[in-house]
Design a protein around this motif. Sequence first.
Motif, PDB file in Angstrom:
ATOM      1  N   SER A 182       0.859  -1.185   0.000  1.00 21.87           N
ATOM      2  CA  SER A 182       0.000   0.000   0.000  1.00 21.87           C
ATOM      3  C   SER A 182       0.895   1.235   0.000  1.00 21.87           C
ATOM      4  N   LYS A 209      -3.396   8.978 -12.037  1.00 19.77           N
ATOM      5  CA  LYS A 209      -2.909   8.151 -10.932  1.00 19.77           C
ATOM      6  C   LYS A 209      -3.615   8.519  -9.630  1.00 19.77           C
ATOM      7  N   ASN A 212      -7.303   7.575  -9.663  1.00 16.95           N
ATOM      8  CA  ASN A 212      -7.522   6.136  -9.519  1.00 16.95           C
ATOM      9  C   ASN A 212      -7.082   5.588  -8.168  1.00 16.95           C
ATOM     10  N   ALA A 213      -6.657   6.480  -7.251  1.00 18.51           N
ATOM     11  CA  ALA A 213      -6.281   6.026  -5.909  1.00 18.51           C
ATOM     12  C   ALA A 213      -7.484   5.375  -5.218  1.00 18.51           C
ATOM     13  N   THR A 214      -7.225   4.416  -4.361  1.00 22.14           N
ATOM     14  CA  THR A 214      -8.306   3.749  -3.628  1.00 22.14           C
ATOM     15  C   THR A 214      -9.050   4.754  -2.758  1.00 22.14           C
ATOM     16  N   SER A 263      -3.429  10.558  -0.571  1.00 23.81           N
ATOM     17  CA  SER A 263      -3.894   9.500  -1.472  1.00 23.81           C
ATOM     18  C   SER A 263      -3.363   8.161  -0.987  1.00 23.81           C
ATOM     19  N   ARG A 264      -4.229   7.144  -1.032  1.00 20.31           N
ATOM     20  CA  ARG A 264      -3.790   5.797  -0.694  1.00 20.31           C
ATOM     21  C   ARG A 264      -4.110   4.858  -1.855  1.00 20.31           C
ATOM     22  N   TRP A 265      -3.077   4.137  -2.282  1.00 22.69           N
ATOM     23  CA  TRP A 265      -3.259   3.097  -3.294  1.00 22.69           C
ATOM     24  C   TRP A 265      -3.145   1.753  -2.588  1.00 22.69           C
TER      25      TRP A 265
END
Length: 318
Positions: A182, A209, A212-214, A263-265
């Motif tokens: 993550s 990007k 599209n982050a979670t 932001s978290r991916w």
Amino acid sequence: MAEGDPGTDQRQNEEIEAMAAIYGDEWCVVDDCAKIFCIRVNDTAKNPKWTLCLQVLLPNEYPSTAPPIYQLNAPWLRGQERMDLSNSLEEIYIQNIGESILYLWVEKVREFLIQKSQMAEPEPETTKKTEEEDVECEEDLALACDSESPVKALETDISENKTETEELPPIDHGIPITDRRSTFQAHLAPVVCLQQVKMVLSKLYENKKIANATHNIYAYRIYCEDKQTFLQDCEDDGETAAGGRLLHLMEILNVRNVLVIVSRWYGGILIGPDRFKHINNCARNILLEKNYITLPEESSKAVGKNKKVKKDKKRSEH
């Protein structure tokens, strides 16, 4: 420990997480269930001369109707000095009844140590002590900070509160933190009105990007000079309670006229409460980098400079 009010428990947990994010290794969990914590406070971050450990126990009634129970631990702290510092901490509580005060207490202790370090006193004798192990036991608490979507949530308010300030502010991006696949990254922009908040969010979402982050968690604080109040809000974007925790951190740090987005991916591996720690750390790092907050040693230099000015002034008077 007896069960407390859910609202009070939530405020305590938010403050604990914020303190851990602000002070890092200096913050130590002594007993998580009993809510006993210890923070090591120095006069400066580099080559400290004076160190003191502030231990606190958070009763069920804190912060609503009771102060933390505290203990000041330093072999050199005695007599009048101990009494003066204790009086200062108790005065802070009286002036802020019902508010979270741990950050104010720590910085008051640091101010006390900085002033002491400016005086011509011998350094204290130091003895090695074992450090408490830092055990994290965070709860995933819900906070009422919900809205439909990060940008749409502001539409209604902005249409009613348009100002002449509509220039897109500069947007800075922090260094990413990656843990178990993550990735967390903070973004920051100075803002003075809701229109700018919306413009920054819209600009960020032009980046595929980021879009599209979670999760894109954000919080902002805008100081209204005319009303002498803060306009502030937050957004979880699906990461329950994250926006509120981020806003609480910004309140404790007393930052103003700034929007912070994290932001978290998600990488497919659950990381539990550590996600909140990373969100707060990302936010704190970029606020520090952009000078919205200062390091302890900078405060020390400022105090030293002020004292020198005062001494020079006295000499000129004589």
